[in-house]
Enzyme design. Sequence first.
Site, PDB file in Angstrom:
ATOM      1  N   LYS A  17       0.867  -1.188   0.000  1.00 42.66           N
ATOM      2  CA  LYS A  17       0.000   0.000   0.000  1.00 42.66           C
ATOM      3  C   LYS A  17       0.897   1.230   0.000  1.00 42.66           C
ATOM      4  O   LYS A  17       1.763   1.367   0.862  1.00 42.66           O
ATOM      5  CB  LYS A  17      -0.871   0.036   1.253  1.00 42.66           C
ATOM      6  CG  LYS A  17      -2.117  -0.808   1.164  1.00 42.66           C
ATOM      7  CD  LYS A  17      -3.025  -0.450   2.328  1.00 42.66           C
ATOM      8  CE  LYS A  17      -4.213  -1.359   2.417  1.00 42.66           C
ATOM      9  NZ  LYS A  17      -5.025  -1.060   3.609  1.00 42.66           N
ATOM     10  N   HIS A  56       0.737   8.125  15.221  1.00 43.27           N
ATOM     11  CA  HIS A  56      -0.158   7.103  14.672  1.00 43.27           C
ATOM     12  C   HIS A  56      -0.270   5.886  15.612  1.00 43.27           C
ATOM     13  O   HIS A  56      -1.370   5.473  15.976  1.00 43.27           O
ATOM     14  CB  HIS A  56       0.354   6.676  13.292  1.00 43.27           C
ATOM     15  CG  HIS A  56      -0.388   5.530  12.697  1.00 43.27           C
ATOM     16  ND1 HIS A  56      -1.640   5.676  12.135  1.00 43.27           N
ATOM     17  CD2 HIS A  56      -0.072   4.210  12.607  1.00 43.27           C
ATOM     18  CE1 HIS A  56      -2.054   4.491  11.713  1.00 43.27           C
ATOM     19  NE2 HIS A  56      -1.125   3.585  11.983  1.00 43.27           N
ATOM     20  N   HIS A  77      -7.536   6.607  13.784  1.00 45.39           N
ATOM     21  CA  HIS A  77      -7.468   7.652  12.754  1.00 45.39           C
ATOM     22  C   HIS A  77      -8.310   8.863  13.149  1.00 45.39           C
ATOM     23  O   HIS A  77      -7.923   9.996  12.897  1.00 45.39           O
ATOM     24  CB  HIS A  77      -7.938   7.107  11.403  1.00 45.39           C
ATOM     25  CG  HIS A  77      -6.895   6.284  10.707  1.00 45.39           C
ATOM     26  ND1 HIS A  77      -7.189   5.391   9.710  1.00 45.39           N
ATOM     27  CD2 HIS A  77      -5.549   6.206  10.876  1.00 45.39           C
ATOM     28  CE1 HIS A  77      -6.081   4.808   9.282  1.00 45.39           C
ATOM     29  NE2 HIS A  77      -5.077   5.281   9.978  1.00 45.39           N
ATOM     30  N   GLU A 116      -7.248  -6.143  -0.029  1.00 46.48           N
ATOM     31  CA  GLU A 116      -8.144  -5.857   1.096  1.00 46.48           C
ATOM     32  C   GLU A 116      -9.616  -5.987   0.731  1.00 46.48           C
ATOM     33  O   GLU A 116     -10.412  -5.080   0.893  1.00 46.48           O
ATOM     34  CB  GLU A 116      -7.861  -4.464   1.696  1.00 46.48           C
ATOM     35  CG  GLU A 116      -8.484  -4.320   3.074  1.00 46.48           C
ATOM     36  CD  GLU A 116      -8.026  -3.073   3.841  1.00 46.48           C
ATOM     37  OE1 GLU A 116      -6.841  -2.724   3.750  1.00 46.48           O
ATOM     38  OE2 GLU A 116      -8.867  -2.495   4.529  1.00 46.48           O
ATOM     39  N   GLU A 151       1.890  -1.484  16.839  1.00 42.87           N
ATOM     40  CA  GLU A 151       1.555  -2.332  15.684  1.00 42.87           C
ATOM     41  C   GLU A 151       2.060  -3.767  15.903  1.00 42.87           C
ATOM     42  O   GLU A 151       1.465  -4.723  15.417  1.00 42.87           O
ATOM     43  CB  GLU A 151       2.140  -1.756  14.387  1.00 42.87           C
ATOM     44  CG  GLU A 151       1.764  -0.295  14.104  1.00 42.87           C
ATOM     45  CD  GLU A 151       0.398  -0.102  13.450  1.00 42.87           C
ATOM     46  OE1 GLU A 151      -0.352  -1.086  13.311  1.00 42.87           O
ATOM     47  OE2 GLU A 151       0.082   1.059  13.096  1.00 42.87           O
TER      48      GLU A 151
HETATM   49  N1  LIG Z   1       1.499   1.628   3.664  1.00 48.53           N
HETATM   50  C1  LIG Z   1       1.045   1.027   4.753  1.00 48.53           C
HETATM   51  O1  LIG Z   1       0.613  -0.125   4.706  1.00 48.53           O
HETATM   52  C2  LIG Z   1       1.090   1.768   6.034  1.00 48.53           C
HETATM   53  C3  LIG Z   1       0.848   1.082   7.224  1.00 48.53           C
HETATM   54  C4  LIG Z   1       0.965   1.786   8.425  1.00 48.53           C
HETATM   55  C5  LIG Z   1       1.314   3.127   8.422  1.00 48.53           C
HETATM   56  N2  LIG Z   1       1.529   3.761   7.238  1.00 48.53           N
HETATM   57  C6  LIG Z   1       1.926   5.181   7.209  1.00 48.53           C
HETATM   58  O2  LIG Z   1       3.200   5.295   7.852  1.00 48.53           O
HETATM   59  C7  LIG Z   1       3.326   6.624   8.350  1.00 48.53           C
HETATM   60  C8  LIG Z   1       3.885   6.576   9.748  1.00 48.53           C
HETATM   61  O3  LIG Z   1       5.141   5.950   9.699  1.00 48.53           O
HETATM   62  P1  LIG Z   1       6.261   6.274  10.791  1.00 48.53           P
HETATM   63  O4  LIG Z   1       5.679   6.168  12.133  1.00 48.53           O
HETATM   64  O5  LIG Z   1       7.441   5.464  10.434  1.00 48.53           O
HETATM   65  O6  LIG Z   1       6.498   7.830  10.557  1.00 48.53           O
HETATM   66  P2  LIG Z   1       7.689   8.658   9.895  1.00 48.53           P
HETATM   67  O7  LIG Z   1       8.104   8.093   8.607  1.00 48.53           O
HETATM   68  O8  LIG Z   1       7.275  10.084   9.931  1.00 48.53           O
HETATM   69  O9  LIG Z   1       8.864   8.433  10.922  1.00 48.53           O
HETATM   70  C9  LIG Z   1       8.722   8.914  12.222  1.00 48.53           C
HETATM   71  C10 LIG Z   1       9.868   9.864  12.594  1.00 48.53           C
HETATM   72  O10 LIG Z   1      11.014   9.087  12.872  1.00 48.53           O
HETATM   73  C11 LIG Z   1      12.112   9.548  12.117  1.00 48.53           C
HETATM   74  N3  LIG Z   1      12.930   8.360  11.847  1.00 48.53           N
HETATM   75  C12 LIG Z   1      12.610   7.297  11.077  1.00 48.53           C
HETATM   76  N4  LIG Z   1      13.579   6.378  11.155  1.00 48.53           N
HETATM   77  C13 LIG Z   1      14.513   6.854  12.013  1.00 48.53           C
HETATM   78  C14 LIG Z   1      15.742   6.353  12.516  1.00 48.53           C
HETATM   79  N5  LIG Z   1      16.184   5.134  12.217  1.00 48.53           N
HETATM   80  N6  LIG Z   1      16.459   7.144  13.347  1.00 48.53           N
HETATM   81  C15 LIG Z   1      15.995   8.373  13.711  1.00 48.53           C
HETATM   82  N7  LIG Z   1      14.848   8.887  13.282  1.00 48.53           N
HETATM   83  C16 LIG Z   1      14.115   8.136  12.433  1.00 48.53           C
HETATM   84  C17 LIG Z   1      11.521  10.216  10.905  1.00 48.53           C
HETATM   85  O11 LIG Z   1      12.395  11.190  10.377  1.00 48.53           O
HETATM   86  C18 LIG Z   1      10.261  10.842  11.499  1.00 48.53           C
HETATM   87  O12 LIG Z   1      10.567  12.063  12.095  1.00 48.53           O
HETATM   88  C19 LIG Z   1       1.949   7.253   8.289  1.00 48.53           C
HETATM   89  O13 LIG Z   1       1.918   8.170   7.242  1.00 48.53           O
HETATM   90  C20 LIG Z   1       1.022   6.070   7.995  1.00 48.53           C
HETATM   91  O14 LIG Z   1      -0.113   6.445   7.251  1.00 48.53           O
HETATM   92  C21 LIG Z   1       1.431   3.106   6.065  1.00 48.53           C
HETATM   93 ZN   LIG Z   2      -1.192   1.480  11.665  1.00 50.61          ZN
END
Ligand SMILES: NC(=O)c1ccc[n+]([C@@H]2O[C@H](COP(=O)([O-])OP(=O)(O)OC[C@H]3O[C@@H](n4cnc5c(N)ncnc54)[C@H](O)[C@@H]3O)[C@@H](O)[C@H]2O)c1
Ligand SMILES: [Zn+2]
Length: 383
Positions: A152, A274, A260, A245, A194
Site C-alpha cells: 500500500k 499514529h 485515525h 483488502e 503495531e
Molecule cells: N502503507 C502502509 O501499509 C502503512 C501502514 C501503516 C502506516 N503507514 C503510514 O506510515 C506513516 C507513519 O510511519 P512512521 O511512524 O514510520 O512515521 P515517519 O516516517 O514520519 O517516521 C517517524 C519519525 O522518525 C524519524 N525516523 C525514522 N527512522 C529513524 C531512525 N532510524 N532514526 C531516527 N529517526 C528516524 C523520521 O524522520 C520521522 O521524524 C503514516 O503516514 C502512515 O499512514 C502506512
Molecule cells: Zn497502523
Amino acid sequence: MTIPLKKSDPITVDVALGERSYDIVIGRGILPSLGERIAALRPGARVAVVTDACVATHWLQRAEASLTGAGLTTSRIVVDEGEVSKSYAGVEFVCEELIKARIERNDLVVALGGGVVGDLAGFAAAIVRRGVDFVQVPTSLLAQVDSSVGGKTGINSPQGKNLVGAFHQPILVVADTAVLDTLSPRQFRAGYAEVAKYGLIGDEAFFAWLEAHHADIVKGDAAREHAVATSCCAKAAIVARDERESGERALLNLGHTFGHALEAATGFCGRLYHGEGVSIGMVLAAELSAQLGMIAAADVSRIERHLAAAGLPTRLQDIAGFRQEGLADADALMTLMAQDKKVKRGRLTFILLKAIGQAVVSTDVEPSMVRDFLARKLADAPA
Ligand SMILES: NC(=O)c1ccc[n+]([C@@H]2O[C@H](COP(=O)([O-])OP(=O)(O)OC[C@H]3O[C@@H](n4cnc5c(N)ncnc54)[C@H](O)[C@@H]3O)[C@@H](O)[C@H]2O)c1
Ligand SMILES: [Zn+2]
C-alpha cells in the site's frame, strides 16, 4: 520464514504473491549488504534513494556507500521530515526529481525511512513512467513491522489521510534492526503498538511472548529481530491471502478506525503519533467488543495492562492536553470516522475482538451505539 543457522544470520520472510513475490530480510547490521542484494536483483541499475532529512543524517551515507560499493549509480532525494511530505506537493517533488535523475523502467527507487518515506516514495515509484520497481529500507519500527510490507502506497488529501494512492509491491524489503537504535524512544513505542496488534488479531502465544519480552525488544536483543520477523510473517500471510483488502486484510486495521479519528481530532501532529492513536484505538475496540458481549472483561484489562506497560497511551485521557483542552466531542469523532474509508452505506466497519488472538471484521456496527460508547469514554473522569 527461514530460521538462521547462526544467531547473527538474517531471517528471510517470503511474501508469496506469485510473480510479485518478494523477500523481507531482517537482521541486525545488514544495511551494508543492501547494495549487493540490489545488484543481485538489478545488476547495473541506477538507484534513487528517497529519504527524509532526519533519517539522512543518520543512515543515508551508509546506504549510499553500500550501493556504490556494489557498482550501482546513486542519486538522493531528501524530503522534509514528517507527515507533511505525504502530500500532492511531496509526490510532485519526488516524481520530478526521479525524472531528473533519469530513473527509467529498469532502474530502482529505494525508500530509506519510516512509513512516510515508504508511502511517498512507493507511490512516486508506482506512477513515474507508469511504474518503476522499488525497494523498501524501513528505518522506523512501524515501517519495519507494517508499512514496508504489503504494497500500500500513497499520500494524504487535504480531506483525509491516505486517500490517494496505489497498490505497488516492493521487490525487496531490507530491515536492519540496528537502525532502530537512533529512533526516538517515543517513536519506537508508537511502532510497538503495531507489533502488539499482530498478537491481538491472530496470535495469542505471540501476545504472551510480548508480555514477557517487550523490554528486550526495546534494548535491541535478538528479541527485536524475533518481534519484527513474527510481525512481518503475520502481515505477509494476510497480504498473500488478500492483497487488495477485499476481506481478511481489514483485520490489520484493528484499533485504526478509532485511532485515525483521534489522529484527525488532534491535527495529525506531535500530540498523538499514529501508533499511539492505534494503542488507544485497540483498547477502545476491545472495550466495544466487551460491551457487545464478545470478549471477556479480563482480556480487555490484560490488553490495556500490556500496552500501558510498554509505555503507550491507552485511554483518551492520556492524550497530551486532554485535561486542559479536551478533544473533539463524540459527534465530531463520529464525523471523522465517517470520513475514514472504513464506512459502507452508513454502517461502520470495525475490527472487533472475540479473544486475544481472535479478531473479526464486523461490517455492520450501529453508529448510534458507537456514538454513545464514545460519549461515555470522553466523559470518564481522568484518573
Ligand atoms: N502503507 C502502509 O501499509 C502503512 C501502514 C501503516 C502506516 N503507514 C503510514 O506510515 C506513516 C507513519 O510511519 P512512521 O511512524 O514510520 O512515521 P515517519 O516516517 O514520519 O517516521 C517517524 C519519525 O522518525 C524519524 N525516523 C525514522 N527512522 C529513524 C531512525 N532510524 N532514526 C531516527 N529517526 C528516524 C523520521 O524522520 C520521522 O521524524 C503514516 O503516514 C502512515 O499512514 C502506512
Ligand atoms: Zn497502523
